[in-house]
Each structure stands twice: as C-alpha cells, then as structure tokens.
Write a protein that holds these residues in place. Structure first.
Motif, PDB file in Angstrom:
ATOM      1  N   UNK A   1     -20.114   4.999 -18.045  1.00 27.12           N
ATOM      2  CA  UNK A   1     -21.292   5.862 -17.888  1.00 27.12           C
ATOM      3  C   UNK A   1     -22.526   5.112 -17.384  1.00 27.12           C
ATOM      4  N   UNK A   2     -22.604   3.811 -17.644  1.00 22.47           N
ATOM      5  CA  UNK A   2     -23.745   3.023 -17.184  1.00 22.47           C
ATOM      6  C   UNK A   2     -23.784   2.883 -15.663  1.00 22.47           C
ATOM      7  N   UNK A   3     -22.692   3.182 -15.002  1.00 24.79           N
ATOM      8  CA  UNK A   3     -22.636   3.101 -13.542  1.00 24.79           C
ATOM      9  C   UNK A   3     -22.875   4.468 -12.887  1.00 24.79           C
ATOM     10  N   UNK A   4     -23.417   5.418 -13.665  1.00 27.31           N
ATOM     11  CA  UNK A   4     -23.683   6.743 -13.131  1.00 27.31           C
ATOM     12  C   UNK A   4     -25.153   7.108 -13.288  1.00 27.31           C
ATOM     13  N   UNK A   5     -25.592   8.076 -12.505  1.00 28.15           N
ATOM     14  CA  UNK A   5     -26.962   8.596 -12.580  1.00 28.15           C
ATOM     15  C   UNK A   5     -26.934  10.113 -12.583  1.00 28.15           C
ATOM     16  N   UNK A   6     -27.822  10.728 -13.327  1.00 31.13           N
ATOM     17  CA  UNK A   6     -27.963  12.169 -13.347  1.00 31.13           C
ATOM     18  C   UNK A   6     -28.992  12.570 -12.293  1.00 31.13           C
ATOM     19  N   UNK A   7     -28.560  13.214 -11.240  1.00 31.80           N
ATOM     20  CA  UNK A   7     -29.450  13.656 -10.167  1.00 31.80           C
ATOM     21  C   UNK A   7     -30.127  14.970 -10.523  1.00 31.80           C
TER      22      UNK A   7
END
Length: 51
Positions: free
Chosen positions: A39-45
C-alpha cells in the motif's frame, strides 16, 4: 451506497464520520506506474482537500 471504504485523512472533502469515505468513486494508482508491492507504493487520486 453501502461501501465500506475507510479513510483516516480527515482533511479530505470525502472524509465522513467513523473514518468512512463518502466519495462515489475511488481512484488509486501505483506511484511507480508499475505493479505495486504494498500500500505504501500507491496514491489515492480521489483525495481533495477540504476547504
């Protein structure tokens, strides 16, 4: 809508009581543009600062 998406970013426009996201659509992307390993390699756009 019966979604069960939780959010702890309480300065987001879509943040709701009980840490529930009230957005109609959630858009999450990989930071690297490749497959994310965690999850640390994701972003909420979907995030939009509350005004």
């Amino acid at each position: 809508m019966g979604q069960r998406i939780l959010c702890e970013v309480n300065n987001c426009t879509y943040w709701g009581e009980g840490n529930k996201c009230r957005a109609d659509v959630i858009y999450v992307v990989s930071q690297t543009g490749k497959q994310a390993a965690d999850s640390e390699e994701t972003d909420c756009k979907t995030f939009k600062p509350e005004i």
